[in-house]
Design an enzyme around this catalytic site. Structure first.
Site, PDB file in Angstrom:
ATOM      1  N   CYS A   1     -16.597   1.344   3.184  1.00 16.15           N
ATOM      2  CA  CYS A   1     -15.672   2.033   2.278  1.00 16.15           C
ATOM      3  C   CYS A   1     -16.026   1.802   0.816  1.00 16.15           C
ATOM      4  O   CYS A   1     -15.795   2.672  -0.023  1.00 16.15           O
ATOM      5  CB  CYS A   1     -14.230   1.551   2.488  1.00 16.15           C
TER       6      CYS A   1
ATOM      7  N   HIS B   1     -11.147  -7.177  -4.889  1.00 11.00           N
ATOM      8  CA  HIS B   1     -11.380  -6.316  -3.725  1.00 11.00           C
ATOM      9  C   HIS B   1     -12.226  -5.106  -4.141  1.00 11.00           C
ATOM     10  O   HIS B   1     -11.840  -4.322  -5.010  1.00 11.00           O
ATOM     11  CB  HIS B   1     -10.008  -5.871  -3.214  1.00 11.00           C
TER      12      HIS B   1
ATOM     13  N   CYS C   1     -10.376   1.672   8.340  1.00 12.88           N
ATOM     14  CA  CYS C   1     -10.495   2.489   7.135  1.00 12.88           C
ATOM     15  C   CYS C   1     -11.867   3.154   7.049  1.00 12.88           C
ATOM     16  O   CYS C   1     -11.995   4.252   6.519  1.00 12.88           O
ATOM     17  CB  CYS C   1     -10.263   1.629   5.897  1.00 12.88           C
TER      18      CYS C   1
ATOM     19  N   GLU D   1     -12.620  -9.339   0.689  1.00 11.67           N
ATOM     20  CA  GLU D   1     -13.516  -8.156   0.707  1.00 11.67           C
ATOM     21  C   GLU D   1     -13.949  -7.853  -0.725  1.00 11.67           C
ATOM     22  O   GLU D   1     -13.830  -6.717  -1.188  1.00 11.67           O
ATOM     23  CB  GLU D   1     -12.772  -6.962   1.321  1.00 11.67           C
TER      24      GLU D   1
ATOM     25  N   HIS E   1       0.793  -1.229   0.000  1.00  8.81           N
ATOM     26  CA  HIS E   1       0.000   0.000   0.000  1.00  8.81           C
ATOM     27  C   HIS E   1       0.830   1.286   0.000  1.00  8.81           C
ATOM     28  O   HIS E   1       0.366   2.315   0.491  1.00  8.81           O
ATOM     29  CB  HIS E   1      -0.934   0.028   1.232  1.00  8.81           C
TER      30      HIS E   1
ATOM     31  N   ASP F   1       0.331   0.376  -7.789  1.00  8.30           N
ATOM     32  CA  ASP F   1       0.060  -0.136  -6.449  1.00  8.30           C
ATOM     33  C   ASP F   1      -0.947  -1.271  -6.459  1.00  8.30           C
ATOM     34  O   ASP F   1      -1.863  -1.294  -7.289  1.00  8.30           O
ATOM     35  CB  ASP F   1      -0.489   0.992  -5.560  1.00  8.30           C
ATOM     36  N   GLY F   2      -0.803  -2.198  -5.525  1.00  9.47           N
ATOM     37  CA  GLY F   2      -1.807  -3.255  -5.352  1.00  9.47           C
ATOM     38  C   GLY F   2      -3.160  -2.672  -4.999  1.00  9.47           C
ATOM     39  O   GLY F   2      -4.195  -3.211  -5.402  1.00  9.47           O
ATOM     40  N   HIS F   3      -3.161  -1.602  -4.247  1.00  5.22           N
ATOM     41  CA  HIS F   3      -4.420  -0.949  -3.862  1.00  5.22           C
ATOM     42  C   HIS F   3      -4.495   0.418  -4.524  1.00  5.22           C
ATOM     43  O   HIS F   3      -3.803   1.349  -4.132  1.00  5.22           O
ATOM     44  CB  HIS F   3      -4.505  -0.808  -2.338  1.00  5.22           C
TER      45      HIS F   3
END
Lengths: 652, 652
Positions: free
Chosen positions: A338, A268, A416, A320, A139, A189-191
């Site tokens: 979120c 996700h 989060c 998720e 992240h 980025d992965g996220h």
């Protein structure tokens, strides 16, 4: 970049002053309770809650104190989202003391930044030589993205450059590390998150390289050879969280194929909608048609096949994540708060490209049901998961439902969601209107006055509304002088009958309706009064027969609000109830219930367990009795202790 | 030990020769396909299946070859259950070649036994100094128990003592290690099994210490200080499978409180029912009233609150476990095949203490639906998990259902279920009858001739039956001379109407009925013919309204068979169907379907997706059409490729 000319103008929350029965209370709660509470949480001062350690990490990284890093690798983002929420709040509600303590936090953050611009307490404290070696799991750019959003919001609120300068240095540094050029990492980025943040930074600063970097991250994603896969091979297939792995799930991070080839929402859910938001930002900004087509395809997939009636998304807690089309279980659901916030972002960006009612309908659905449902009425308790069906005992004792909590929680190890709700509520102003050269678009019905630039002049539009309890809204203007422009009023998708009057005279709006908006073009003056009443009837909602989880069941909706039945009003075993949809159902405002809300009452049949006997199974039906039922707005569920709850109810 | 006098006599499968349309096929399949197939599997000779390595482990432990242990810590039990299944098969179907290769396996097993009697290839090969240090996880006594059952069965079949001597030495050795005496371990296994095996060994050998050891394990379980907890603390809280842990779940192994204080079935379902079986064995054998009360309490809890309509148990794959009362989800279900086998054991033992129809009803329900359903018609594919509702795409793509397979699998890494089904089928003879001094109890309707000792003489009873397709059975006798005794015929709990004739003359049985059995006392001769017809009607089964997962739904049952709807007969989206239970439903035997079975046909309403449009949610109901439906016996599902399946169907 031809497309950018057509983009609707987003109105800064700074220009929108909310005064609204429903939302002013929320805003006050965020200002007076949530922001101070979350400040305490970040400083580890909440008794009985898991310590955050987020501020402490910055203190250690800044060299102010000694110690170990604690928390998630993205713990910094809780601080970033808090600053961002404060920024939005200060835009309309100046608060010198809040600004002072936030300046202190920003000073701390700036001290934690490296000389090269790098900013991330995890890697600075714990693994300084491991920067950019595990984008898939760690992240780093996600964390940077949230700090960029904070820097932009805080500058817009206060005009103070300190955090903006920090994040510009950070973005400049990242631009030296990532990119298509020789010697740079062709990574991402992965996220996802930095992509949308960089667009914001570009829009504020006008610095093209931020836009190019965002576009690079989006374009590079999922290309071959796959960056995340190569990186994983390079670290000997080590996953940061679980150690050695024998496979990497690229779809989890939407990096399995290039974004323009993605037809179905996978992986996700928060990562997905943050990415789609950035894709829509870029498509709108640059006129990139193929990117825009991908946005529409993914939008349609979610909204027509993978979205809960509450606007929630994500069917499973494993990852998720989205699962597959029409797989929307109500009890093992995820529907992360979120993700609903992200759905608001995505809908908002699509709406700026093309003002279609469908986008605002979904924005409203996610906002009024799942986002608001994510926070308790006291502002101190939160849902991470937003189920549509709850049996508390099963949540406690069946591990398949351990992620579903029957009441809101104080804080989370991975927290989060609470600051995400806070920043959305304090920035709500920006979602109410958009404008272009000669049109004011009204997307949401929220009591507010807003200053909009129309035809080179400032137009102040004042809105009063009974939303979400009734659909009567009233608009007036404060103009420099009488002025011609178009007022576009959204006709919600759920509305079957509306009435429009201008200065008391009825206007037939049917011919003015286009894509969910009623366009009223005329010369307006300060004396004009527009009354727009979108009638709220109790609606019995059915789902597509392909949606197995709701077969034989209906949901109740009135206006933007989806309803649910709770044990507190209807007795235990909501599953044993069938509502009689052919009997009259009435809506009435109950001032005493949960601080006041419109409830729906009607008749139901209950299968009785009393005379059933011992056997689990018998060859005759249980006895039935008739009872009344009371449905409350879904977003208010779980405020009266633990009990059965269901959105989808069997139809008699 | 007063109670033991009252125990019904279990009939050895050796005395019962099955000749039955339905079961002879199964028995033949097990003899000709399953036993050879599993022999090959144990020898790692099945292409595309995970290698078992079970025989290889014995070869290494016996010093015949070199190498590492592979497989689960309880891998030996697959060999044990195979030998046991062979034993039962040889009792009625001698097969010199099968006996020869089994003798070879037994020779191998005996060579793997230590001089002190210890027998366990995992510890012998891999951790010889760690014996008895992790009873919680390592299945040492469980593994011993299965070998004891094998030794008993093989001796009963062949009269050969080699394996019996091995397991007696093993049990004698275990008796020196465990017990209440100073210096012995006051422990027990995490996975119950040896307790019931020791009762079998006692009954065969008459050796009281085996009974005492079994009683010790049962009595000690859950006592304070808790053995499993202390042991876990002693190994620094290391769990064998996952490493360091911060808690140990004693309820998972039913060791949270002493067994007599357990009121609710909890934890791993197979462990639970194996334990309850041993408790019932001991209660019946010793007359232990408090233990018997505990059995009845736990029985009632399962049967009245935690059992699927298919006789399956275990609501969650997490821990393969029970959850709480009335929590029986149909799609995230576990219902392990082994647990249904264990339920047959438990029911059988309860039936021996007191011949009540309820016990046989449950035995029959588990046997005819879940146990038979666990194996494919080709004998080479198996279900571990037995769902009551399947949507194949969700099984593949929603991780919450990853454990649910839409078609039977070739073999499993943990392959406990296939040999468990095999040993149950080959020993089926023992479940058909019981006897006491002057009564023959008929529990199951299976075509068979059996020799029973009644009043000091041998009575041969011959049964012919149409079961499970029709309920007409016919009994005749072969007697030394005319003899007075009682024939007790079970009236199944599902049966609403039955007819009894003796030598063609109708007998009113109502006054002869007690606890589910019709007691016919008279002097019988070889010429007597008893005809007993338990009529099989199509029954619409409702569940207790507390069972949330089945609300609004019904299941179809006919005779002992629970039915299901499959996509192959009814189209996709079974969830969109409502069956019209007020319309006639007919049952007919279809010779062409799945090798011949009775199907149920009727009328249903289908919600149509064709004209629904794009939206997931709308404020009107989907169009409906009428169609016919076809239900097939549940145990036959999944034999025609992947497709939707459901046992519980909405009622129109």
């Amino acid at each position: 970049m031809e497309k950018s000319k057509e983009l609707l103008q987003t109105i800064s929350p700074k220009e929108v002053h909310i005064q609204d029965e429903f939302w002013s209370g929320y805003n006050k709660l965020v200002r007076e309770v949530v922001i101070p509470y979350q400040y305490d949480a970040l400083h580890d001062r909440i008794a009985d809650a898991e310590p955050s350690h987020a501020i402490k990490n910055f203190e250690i990284a800044a060299g102010r104190s000694e110690g170990e890093f604690h928390g998630f690798v993205f713990q910094d983002t809780d601080v970033a989202k808090w600053i961002e929420a404060v920024g939005y709040s200060l835009m309309t509600h100046p608060d010198p003391e809040l600004e002072r303590i936030t300046d202190e936090v920003i000073q701390l953050v700036s001290e934690a930044q490296g000389e090269d611009g790098y900013l991330n307490t995890y890697f600075t404290i714990k693994e300084p030589d491991k920067r950019w070696t595990n984008l898939a799991d760690c992240h780093e750019l996600y964390t940077a993205g949230h700090m960029i959003e904070a820097g932009v919001a805080y500058y817009q609120a206060t005009g103070k450059r300190q955090l903006l300068d920090v994040v510009c240095r950070l973005a400049d540094y990242i631009d030296t590390v990532f990119g298509p050029e020789e010697g740079k990492l062709r990574g991402y980025d992965g996220h996802q998150e930095i992509e949308l943040a960089l667009v914001k930074l570009y829009r504020l600063t006008g610095e093209e390289k931020y836009l190019r970097l965002s576009q690079f991250f989006i374009d590079e994603r999922g290309q071959q050879p796959n960056f995340l896969k190569q990186e994983w091979e390079n670290r000997d297939r080590i996953n940061f969280f679980v150690g050695k792995t024998d496979r990497i799930d690229l779809a989890y991070s939407q990096a399995h194929v290039p974004v323009r080839e993605q037809k179905v929402a996978v992986g996700h859910a928060v990562r997905a909608v943050y990415m789609y938001t950035a894709m829509a930002d870029l498509a709108g900004q640059t006129g990139d048609e193929s990117l825009y087509e991908a946005c529409k395809t993914l939008w349609n997939n979610i909204v027509h096949k993978q979205m809960y009636v509450t606007g929630g998304i994500g069917s499973t807690h494993h990852g998720e994540a989205f699962t597959i089309d029409y797989d929307l279980p109500n009890d093992t659901v995820y529907s992360e708060t979120c993700a609903a916030v992200g759905m608001v972002f995505f809908a908002h960006r699509m709406l700026q490209i093309q003002p279609r009612g469908e986008y605002a309908d979904v924005l409203e659905r996610a906002l009024y049901n799942t986002v608001t449902g994510g926070m308790s009425q006291d502002g101190k308790h939160y849902f991470y998961v937003n189920p549509l069906e709850v049996w508390p005992a099963a949540c406690h004792h069946n591990p398949d439902k351990h992620h579903v909590k029957p009441v809101r929680q104080k804080w989370f190890g991975c927290s989060c969601c609470p600051p995400n709700v806070a920043r959305l509520i304090t920035s709500l102003g920006q979602y109410i209107y958009s404008s272009d050269e000669d049109t004011i678009y009204t997307h949401l019905y929220v009591g507010a006055s807003a200053d909009l630039p129309i035809g080179g002049r400032n137009v102040r539009i004042q809105q009063e509304t009974g939303y979400p309890w009734n659909g009567a809204s009233r608009f007036t203007f404060t103009l420099e002088k009488p002025q011609s422009f178009t007022l576009a009023l959204r006709l919600p998708g759920w509305c079957k009958q509306a009435a429009l009057t201008i200065n008391g005279e009825t206007v037939q709006y049917a011919s003015l309706l286009r894509d969910g908006y009623v366009y009223i073009q005329r010369e307006w003056s300060d004396d004009d009064v527009v009354e727009w009443n979108v009638e709220m009837d109790v609606q019995v909602i059915h789902a597509n027969p392909k949606l197995r989880a709701t077969a034989g069941k209906v949901a109740l909706q009135r206006g933007p609000l989806v309803y649910c039945l709770e044990q507190a009003d209807n007795g235990e075993l909501i599953a044993a109830l069938q509502i009689e949809t052919d009997q009259p159902m009435t809506a009435r405002f109950d001032e005493t219930l949960l601080g006041g809300c419109t409830i729906i009452e009607g008749s139901a049949i209950r299968e009785q367990e009393q005379n059933w006997g011992e056997a689990l199974y018998q060859d005759h039906a249980p006895e039935q009795t008739r009872q009344s039922f009371t449905a409350i707005p879904y977003f208010m569920w779980g405020n009266r202790g633990e009990g059965d709850m269901a959105v989808w109810i069997r139809k008699a």
